[in-house]
Scaffold this motif. Structure first.
Motif, PDB file in Angstrom:
ATOM      1  N   LEU A  79       0.863  -1.198   0.082  1.00  0.00           N
ATOM      2  CA  LEU A  79       0.019   0.017   0.108  1.00  0.00           C
ATOM      3  C   LEU A  79       0.771   1.056  -0.162  1.00  0.00           C
ATOM      4  CD1 LEU A  79      -1.670  -2.006   2.172  1.00  0.00           C
ATOM      5  CD2 LEU A  79      -3.354  -0.532   1.691  1.00  0.00           C
ATOM      6  N   GLN A 121      -2.576  10.399   7.268  1.00  0.00           N
ATOM      7  CA  GLN A 121      -2.299   9.549   6.047  1.00  0.00           C
ATOM      8  C   GLN A 121      -3.445   9.067   5.516  1.00  0.00           C
ATOM      9  OE1 GLN A 121       1.090   6.597   6.334  1.00  0.00           O
ATOM     10  NE2 GLN A 121       1.973   7.901   7.801  1.00  0.00           N
ATOM     11  N   HIS A 122      -3.421   9.092   3.915  1.00  0.00           N
ATOM     12  CA  HIS A 122      -4.378   8.523   3.213  1.00  0.00           C
ATOM     13  C   HIS A 122      -3.813   7.480   2.437  1.00  0.00           C
ATOM     14  CE1 HIS A 122      -7.743  11.154   4.581  1.00  0.00           C
ATOM     15  NE2 HIS A 122      -6.771  12.061   4.634  1.00  0.00           N
ATOM     16  N   PHE A 123      -4.430   6.294   2.086  1.00  0.00           N
ATOM     17  CA  PHE A 123      -3.796   5.427   1.250  1.00  0.00           C
ATOM     18  C   PHE A 123      -4.576   4.945   0.223  1.00  0.00           C
ATOM     19  CE2 PHE A 123      -1.450   3.002   4.746  1.00  0.00           C
ATOM     20  CZ  PHE A 123      -2.086   3.820   5.794  1.00  0.00           C
ATOM     21  N   GLY A 124      -3.885   4.483  -0.784  1.00  0.00           N
ATOM     22  CA  GLY A 124      -4.091   4.020  -2.179  1.00  0.00           C
ATOM     23  C   GLY A 124      -5.048   2.732  -1.802  1.00  0.00           C
ATOM     24  N   ASP A 125      -5.488   2.121  -2.774  1.00  0.00           N
ATOM     25  CA  ASP A 125      -6.227   0.906  -2.853  1.00  0.00           C
ATOM     26  C   ASP A 125      -5.328  -0.467  -2.795  1.00  0.00           C
ATOM     27  OD1 ASP A 125      -8.686   1.944  -5.315  1.00  0.00           O
ATOM     28  OD2 ASP A 125      -8.522   2.407  -3.206  1.00  0.00           O
ATOM     29  N   GLY A 126      -4.082  -0.271  -2.775  1.00  0.00           N
ATOM     30  CA  GLY A 126      -3.203  -1.202  -2.658  1.00  0.00           C
ATOM     31  C   GLY A 126      -2.960  -2.429  -4.031  1.00  0.00           C
ATOM     32  N   TYR A 146      -8.804   3.099  11.297  1.00  0.00           N
ATOM     33  CA  TYR A 146      -9.015   2.992   9.766  1.00  0.00           C
ATOM     34  C   TYR A 146      -9.789   1.662   9.630  1.00  0.00           C
ATOM     35  CZ  TYR A 146      -5.039   6.095   8.648  1.00  0.00           C
ATOM     36  OH  TYR A 146      -4.493   7.292   8.389  1.00  0.00           O
ATOM     37  N   ARG A 192      -9.874  -4.123   0.361  1.00  0.00           N
ATOM     38  CA  ARG A 192      -8.343  -3.921   0.847  1.00  0.00           C
ATOM     39  C   ARG A 192      -7.897  -2.481   1.177  1.00  0.00           C
ATOM     40  NH1 ARG A 192      -7.270  -5.714  -4.158  1.00  0.00           N
ATOM     41  NH2 ARG A 192      -6.481  -4.484  -5.699  1.00  0.00           N
ATOM     42  N   GLN A 193      -8.877  -1.507   0.633  1.00  0.00           N
ATOM     43  CA  GLN A 193      -8.537  -0.108   0.685  1.00  0.00           C
ATOM     44  C   GLN A 193      -8.558   0.254   2.204  1.00  0.00           C
ATOM     45  OE1 GLN A 193     -11.226   2.571  -1.001  1.00  0.00           O
ATOM     46  NE2 GLN A 193      -9.685   4.337  -0.993  1.00  0.00           N
ATOM     47  N   MET A 194      -7.464   1.078   2.829  1.00  0.00           N
ATOM     48  CA  MET A 194      -7.640   1.811   3.941  1.00  0.00           C
ATOM     49  C   MET A 194      -8.319   2.841   3.723  1.00  0.00           C
ATOM     50  SD  MET A 194      -5.904  -0.446   6.100  1.00  0.00           S
ATOM     51  CE  MET A 194      -5.125   0.819   7.492  1.00  0.00           C
ATOM     52  N   LEU A 229       3.133   5.592  10.737  1.00  0.00           N
ATOM     53  CA  LEU A 229       1.851   4.949  11.629  1.00  0.00           C
ATOM     54  C   LEU A 229       2.304   3.740  12.213  1.00  0.00           C
ATOM     55  CD1 LEU A 229      -0.991   5.799   9.154  1.00  0.00           C
ATOM     56  CD2 LEU A 229      -0.894   6.682  11.503  1.00  0.00           C
TER      57      LEU A 229
END
Lengths: 114, 115
Positions: free
Chosen positions: A92, A103-108, B37, B43-45, B103
């Protein structure tokens, strides 16, 4: 929050090969990170991608295995090199705009190695 | 080193009911941030809610609220009026400015919502 696009979304690879994962953000961000999530596990930080300089790796992760590039403030790549079945994980990308922003995440990317 | 502990590997709740997910953490810092989260099977966080340690007031986001007990180093998440779409893995996370920027995540709690 920023829109984060990660490619590929999944892949199946042969052992011994390498795969590069891309992370594209729709706006400039201060910080970009790469995490690994092994099956059924939590997230572990691999490295912080630094714009214009070498990435900062966490203990247990090395540049030869996980080379990272960050040519500008909106794009980064993670390469998983010489893959083995133990590298089968979700990878990710995350970003942080700066200050105290979260923090913000991509879809992985779901990676399976045969 | 900071650690985050989620003691409930799995939880279940009936649709429309309320559920509370537990999280404790360990730190010597006085100024930090805590997050929940959500990770559905896609699977997206997804960031659910955040809490600044210097704020005494508990954060609230629609049906999601936290119970932040700084002295006890506890940070639980309450989901009210649970919906089928709330089913996911929930991760508690810790972050502090000026450190390594990473994190620190707990191991997660798998939430099942029963119709």
């Amino acid at each position: 929050s920023a829109v984060i696009s990660q490619k590929p979304s999944r892949d199946i690879c042969q052992r011994g090969t390498s795969l590069t994962i891309q992370c594209q953000v729709d706006s400039q961000v201060t910080m970009m990170f790469w995490y690994r999530q092994q099956p059924g596990q939590s997230l572990t930080l691999i490295a912080t991608a630094n714009q214009g300089s070498e990435a900062t790796y966490e203990s247990g992760f090395v540049i030869d295995k996980f080379p990272i590039s960050r040519p500008n403030l909106t794009f980064s790549t993670l390469t998983v090199s010489n893959m083995s079945p133990e590298d089968s994980s979700i990878y990710l990308c995350s970003v942080r705009q700066g200050g105290n922003q979260p923090q913000h995440f991509g879809d992985g990317t779901r990676l399976s190695i045969l | 080193a900071q650690t985050v502990t989620q003691s409930q590997p799995e939880m279940s709740v009936q649709e429309a009911e309320t559920v509370t997910l537990s999280c404790t953490y360990d730190t010597s810092e006085s100024d930090y941030y805590l997050f929940w989260y959500k990770q559905p099977p896609s699977r997206q966080m997804i960031l659910v809610i955040r809490q600044e340690a210097y704020k005494q007031q508990n954060a609230t986001e629609n049906r999601f609220s936290v119970n932040f007990q700084k002295a006890a180093k506890s940070f639980s998440l309450k989901i009210s009026d649970s919906q089928l779409g709330d089913a996911a893995m929930y991760f508690c996370a810790y972050w502090t400015q000026g450190g390594s920027e990473k994190l620190v995540f707990g191991k997660g709690t798998k939430l099942t919502v029963n119709p």
